[in-house]
Design a protein around this motif. Structure first.
Motif, mmCIF file in Angstrom:
data_model
loop_
_atom_site.group_PDB
_atom_site.id
_atom_site.type_symbol
_atom_site.label_atom_id
_atom_site.label_comp_id
_atom_site.label_asym_id
_atom_site.label_seq_id
_atom_site.Cartn_x
_atom_site.Cartn_y
_atom_site.Cartn_z
ATOM 1 N N LEU A 102 0.497 -1.209 -0.312
ATOM 2 C CA LEU A 102 0.056 0.186 -0.293
ATOM 3 C C LEU A 102 0.694 1.641 0.052
ATOM 4 C CD1 LEU A 102 -2.844 -1.166 2.698
ATOM 5 C CD2 LEU A 102 -2.631 -0.522 0.635
ATOM 6 N N PRO A 103 0.689 2.469 -0.149
ATOM 7 C CA PRO A 103 0.947 3.816 -0.268
ATOM 8 C C PRO A 103 1.035 3.636 1.358
ATOM 9 C CG PRO A 103 -0.566 3.723 -1.992
ATOM 10 C CD PRO A 103 -1.188 2.730 -1.204
ATOM 11 N N GLY A 104 2.682 4.108 1.684
ATOM 12 C CA GLY A 104 3.300 4.352 3.151
ATOM 13 C C GLY A 104 3.566 3.482 3.925
ATOM 14 N N ALA A 105 3.216 1.792 2.778
ATOM 15 C CA ALA A 105 3.920 -0.168 3.620
ATOM 16 C C ALA A 105 5.514 0.657 4.314
ATOM 17 C CB ALA A 105 3.484 -0.338 2.683
ATOM 18 N N GLY A 161 -0.989 -3.630 7.047
ATOM 19 C CA GLY A 161 -1.889 -3.070 7.544
ATOM 20 C C GLY A 161 -2.329 -1.781 7.137
ATOM 21 N N ALA A 162 -3.921 -1.462 6.892
ATOM 22 C CA ALA A 162 -4.109 0.189 6.172
ATOM 23 C C ALA A 162 -3.210 1.155 7.410
ATOM 24 C CB ALA A 162 -5.823 -0.112 5.845
ATOM 25 N N ASP A 163 -3.852 1.172 8.658
ATOM 26 C CA ASP A 163 -3.548 1.891 9.014
ATOM 27 C C ASP A 163 -2.024 2.763 9.506
ATOM 28 O OD1 ASP A 163 -6.248 2.399 10.418
ATOM 29 O OD2 ASP A 163 -6.536 0.473 11.753
ATOM 30 N N ALA A 164 -1.419 0.986 9.762
ATOM 31 C CA ALA A 164 -0.155 2.096 9.247
ATOM 32 C C ALA A 164 0.453 2.410 8.059
ATOM 33 C CB ALA A 164 0.507 0.378 9.920
ATOM 34 N N ALA A 165 0.115 2.482 6.714
ATOM 35 C CA ALA A 165 0.219 2.952 5.762
ATOM 36 C C ALA A 165 -0.061 4.190 6.072
ATOM 37 C CB ALA A 165 -0.564 1.466 4.488
ATOM 38 N N LEU A 166 -1.111 4.526 5.743
ATOM 39 C CA LEU A 166 -1.785 5.921 6.528
ATOM 40 C C LEU A 166 -0.658 6.950 7.480
ATOM 41 C CD1 LEU A 166 -5.008 5.253 6.201
ATOM 42 C CD2 LEU A 166 -4.134 6.370 4.572
#
Length: 214
Positions: free
Chosen positions: A40-43, A138-143
């Motif tokens: 994901l972007p930010g991963a 995970g999405a939260d970590a990527a954000l």
């Protein structure tokens, strides 16, 4: 699948290191492998590429193309207007880098199966293997990663990548046949194991995954 010798991981098939702590390790691939780092972007793809590349290994990151295009465009012109040109330039750079030979690291979101298939075809025509590293943080970590770097993918783009990667990760969870047959190996990393992957090594004469499957 895969093997570990003296702190070196040699991936083939699916190698799942998510949730595994411990000492740092080196990842080894054949000398002319094309290794795609996805997530994901930010991963943390760009961070891992910088750590692994170190200027000694060619790396293709679309962000570099974006910045090069941005540098020659008027400041008032939105990126959306010249995005198609940037994408064409990115594909030209990728194709040229694959044809040039030698080890190659590629930054890609990983949610587009057609992109992996295209890269696999380009690499296969030159007798090269495609390997995939998939960052599952995970999405939260990527954000959080996006906020830390000060660059943000739009909610629409992030959601599209999240859906695509979610389907891919779900396919790995099911097991059975390889969900990415275009890749010789898939190395699954989370936030913990990503930090343990200290370096990459491209080794001449290393027996590739295609030989192991024969």
């Amino acid at each position: 699948m895969g093997g570990t010798v003296d702190g070196t991981v040699v991936p083939w098939g699916v190698v799942d290191l998510r949730g595994m702590g411990g000492a740092g390790f080196v990842v080894a691939y054949p000398a002319d492998a094309v290794v795609v780092v996805s997530g994901l972007p930010g991963a943390g793809k760009s961070t891992l590429l910088r750590r692994w590349g170190g200027g000694a290994v060619r790396a293709v990151d679309p962000r570099g193309v974006h910045e090069a295009c941005e540098a020659v465009m008027p400041g008032w012109l939105p990126y959306a207007v010249y995005r198609p040109w940037a994408r064409v330039e990115h594909f030209r750079l990728l194709r040229g880098s694959v044809r040039r030979g030698g080890p190659l690291l590629v930054h890609d979101c990983g949610s587009r199966a057609w992109m992996r298939r295209w890269l696999a075809r380009e690499a296969g025509r030159r007798g090269r293997e495609l390997h995939l590293v998939l960052l599952d943080v995970g999405a939260d970590a990527a954000l959080d990663g996006q906020r830390a770097r000060g660059r943000h993918a739009s909610a629409r783009v992030f959601a599209r990548h999240r859906r695509g990667l979610g389907r891919l990760l779900a396919a790995f969870a099911v097991g059975g046949s390889m969900p990415t047959p275009e890749a010789v190996s898939v190395l699954l990393l989370d936030g913990v194991s990503r930090s343990r992957a200290e370096a990459v090594r491209f080794v001449a004469g290393l027996s590739g995954g295609l030989e192991r499957r024969a």
